[in-house]
Design a protein around this motif. Structure first.
Motif, PDB file in Angstrom:
ATOM      1  N   SER A 132       1.031  -1.230   0.095  1.00  0.00           N
ATOM      2  CA  SER A 132      -0.139   0.115   0.071  1.00  0.00           C
ATOM      3  C   SER A 132       0.504   1.359   0.142  1.00  0.00           C
ATOM      4  O   SER A 132       2.174   1.214   0.514  1.00  0.00           O
ATOM      5  N   SER A 133      -0.063   2.273  -0.426  1.00  0.00           N
ATOM      6  CA  SER A 133       0.814   3.677  -0.483  1.00  0.00           C
ATOM      7  C   SER A 133      -0.082   4.268   0.424  1.00  0.00           C
ATOM      8  O   SER A 133      -0.580   4.509   1.019  1.00  0.00           O
ATOM      9  N   ILE A 134       1.579   4.829   1.027  1.00  0.00           N
ATOM     10  CA  ILE A 134       0.425   7.138   1.750  1.00  0.00           C
ATOM     11  C   ILE A 134       0.754   7.683   1.126  1.00  0.00           C
ATOM     12  O   ILE A 134       1.847   7.918   0.432  1.00  0.00           O
ATOM     13  N   VAL A 135      -0.624   8.272   1.347  1.00  0.00           N
ATOM     14  CA  VAL A 135      -0.718   9.368  -0.123  1.00  0.00           C
ATOM     15  C   VAL A 135      -0.192  10.981   1.367  1.00  0.00           C
ATOM     16  O   VAL A 135      -0.486  11.246   2.463  1.00  0.00           O
ATOM     17  N   THR A 136       0.255  11.984   0.840  1.00  0.00           N
ATOM     18  CA  THR A 136       0.473  13.197   1.212  1.00  0.00           C
ATOM     19  C   THR A 136       0.874  14.574   0.788  1.00  0.00           C
ATOM     20  O   THR A 136       1.030  14.321  -0.603  1.00  0.00           O
ATOM     21  N   LEU A 137       0.086  15.660   1.243  1.00  0.00           N
ATOM     22  CA  LEU A 137      -0.317  17.137   0.606  1.00  0.00           C
ATOM     23  C   LEU A 137       1.143  17.467   0.189  1.00  0.00           C
ATOM     24  O   LEU A 137       1.939  17.255   1.041  1.00  0.00           O
ATOM     25  N   THR A 138       1.524  18.012  -1.317  1.00  0.00           N
ATOM     26  CA  THR A 138       2.874  18.872  -0.344  1.00  0.00           C
ATOM     27  C   THR A 138       2.621  20.860  -0.582  1.00  0.00           C
ATOM     28  O   THR A 138       1.001  20.410  -0.628  1.00  0.00           O
ATOM     29  N   ASP A 139       3.626  21.176  -0.658  1.00  0.00           N
ATOM     30  CA  ASP A 139       3.010  22.609  -0.083  1.00  0.00           C
ATOM     31  C   ASP A 139       2.581  23.166  -1.366  1.00  0.00           C
ATOM     32  O   ASP A 139       1.735  23.431  -1.587  1.00  0.00           O
ATOM     33  N   SER A 140       2.980  22.143  -2.625  1.00  0.00           N
ATOM     34  CA  SER A 140       2.680  23.307  -3.904  1.00  0.00           C
ATOM     35  C   SER A 140       1.102  22.812  -3.774  1.00  0.00           C
ATOM     36  O   SER A 140      -0.128  22.672  -4.462  1.00  0.00           O
ATOM     37  N   GLY A 141       0.459  21.308  -3.441  1.00  0.00           N
ATOM     38  CA  GLY A 141      -0.589  20.680  -3.135  1.00  0.00           C
ATOM     39  C   GLY A 141      -1.704  21.829  -2.201  1.00  0.00           C
ATOM     40  O   GLY A 141      -2.575  21.566  -3.272  1.00  0.00           O
ATOM     41  N   ARG A 142      -1.250  22.371  -1.496  1.00  0.00           N
ATOM     42  CA  ARG A 142      -1.774  22.765  -0.668  1.00  0.00           C
ATOM     43  C   ARG A 142      -2.058  24.382  -1.343  1.00  0.00           C
ATOM     44  O   ARG A 142      -3.293  24.845  -0.997  1.00  0.00           O
ATOM     45  N   ARG A 143      -0.937  25.019  -2.113  1.00  0.00           N
ATOM     46  CA  ARG A 143      -1.433  26.795  -2.850  1.00  0.00           C
ATOM     47  C   ARG A 143      -2.536  25.853  -4.272  1.00  0.00           C
ATOM     48  O   ARG A 143      -3.205  27.299  -4.153  1.00  0.00           O
ATOM     49  N   GLU A 144      -2.064  24.562  -4.514  1.00  0.00           N
ATOM     50  CA  GLU A 144      -3.271  24.032  -5.495  1.00  0.00           C
ATOM     51  C   GLU A 144      -4.998  24.555  -4.830  1.00  0.00           C
ATOM     52  O   GLU A 144      -6.165  24.718  -5.420  1.00  0.00           O
ATOM     53  N   LEU A 145      -4.798  23.336  -3.829  1.00  0.00           N
ATOM     54  CA  LEU A 145      -6.297  23.401  -2.855  1.00  0.00           C
ATOM     55  C   LEU A 145      -6.724  25.049  -2.516  1.00  0.00           C
ATOM     56  O   LEU A 145      -7.996  25.023  -3.086  1.00  0.00           O
ATOM     57  N   ASP A 146      -5.841  25.861  -2.633  1.00  0.00           N
ATOM     58  CA  ASP A 146      -6.696  26.964  -2.050  1.00  0.00           C
ATOM     59  C   ASP A 146      -6.991  27.539  -3.274  1.00  0.00           C
ATOM     60  O   ASP A 146      -7.675  28.959  -3.134  1.00  0.00           O
ATOM     61  N   ARG A 147      -5.947  27.923  -4.366  1.00  0.00           N
ATOM     62  CA  ARG A 147      -6.337  28.037  -5.453  1.00  0.00           C
ATOM     63  C   ARG A 147      -7.622  27.637  -5.717  1.00  0.00           C
ATOM     64  O   ARG A 147      -8.676  28.393  -6.380  1.00  0.00           O
ATOM     65  N   LEU A 148      -8.123  26.127  -6.269  1.00  0.00           N
ATOM     66  CA  LEU A 148      -9.108  26.107  -6.521  1.00  0.00           C
ATOM     67  C   LEU A 148     -10.008  26.514  -6.188  1.00  0.00           C
ATOM     68  O   LEU A 148     -11.509  26.828  -5.961  1.00  0.00           O
ATOM     69  N   ASN A 149      -9.464  26.264  -4.735  1.00  0.00           N
ATOM     70  CA  ASN A 149     -11.542  26.740  -3.851  1.00  0.00           C
ATOM     71  C   ASN A 149     -11.277  27.937  -3.442  1.00  0.00           C
ATOM     72  O   ASN A 149     -12.548  28.601  -3.857  1.00  0.00           O
ATOM     73  N   GLU A 150     -10.737  28.981  -3.735  1.00  0.00           N
ATOM     74  CA  GLU A 150     -10.883  30.511  -4.168  1.00  0.00           C
ATOM     75  C   GLU A 150     -11.271  30.673  -5.511  1.00  0.00           C
ATOM     76  O   GLU A 150     -12.579  31.201  -5.448  1.00  0.00           O
TER      77      GLU A 150
END
Length: 146
Positions: A86-104
């Protein structure tokens, strides 16, 4: 009551159609699950199967999205030391920024929808939709749990 049911179903279908037309919609939902997990259960490892379960989709759909997000640098996938299959998935700093951008971006769209509403009407709609969701959750009807 029939008019209310018709209106709620029409709005839900319209929002779903609009969501499907947004190219990043599938990525956004995966990023939102990861963002929620990071905030609410930061010590728990997130597996692709957890994301699939949260989104009520087949794991293969999540696997495809995770590959795309990994290639974009928005998530990392590491082998789970407790279960090497199995794999563990982790959000990167870039992913957090993308999440913020898409939410905005989504918030901007809702703001545009309600631009000519007064603040009291927006508050009332928010309160009523919140109550509606709480009632739906209490009932637990499978055909409404989407």
């Amino acid at each position: 009551m029939a008019q209310l049911a018709f209106t709620v179903n029409t709005v839900a279908a319209s929002l779903e159609r609009a969501r499907r037309r947004i190219p990043e919609a599938a990525s956004l939902t995966v990023l939102q699950v990861l963002g929620w997990a990071e905030r609410e259960v930061p010590d728990k490892a997130v597996h692709p199967s957890d994301i699939a379960s949260a989104l009520d989709v087949h794991r293969s759909a999540v696997t495809h999205q995770l590959r795309t997000l990994q290639q974009a640098g928005h998530v990392t996938l590491t082998t789970d030391p407790a279960d090497r299959r199995s794999s563990i998935v982790t959000l990167t700093d870039s992913g957090r920024r993308e999440l913020d951008r898409l939410n905005e971006q989504g918030l901007d769209r809702f703001t545009a929808f309600l631009a000519d509403w007064d603040a009291a009407d927006v508050r009332t709609l928010t309160e009523l939709l919140t109550r509606f969701e709480e009632s739906r959750e209490k009932m637990g009807h499978p055909h409404l749990d989407r």
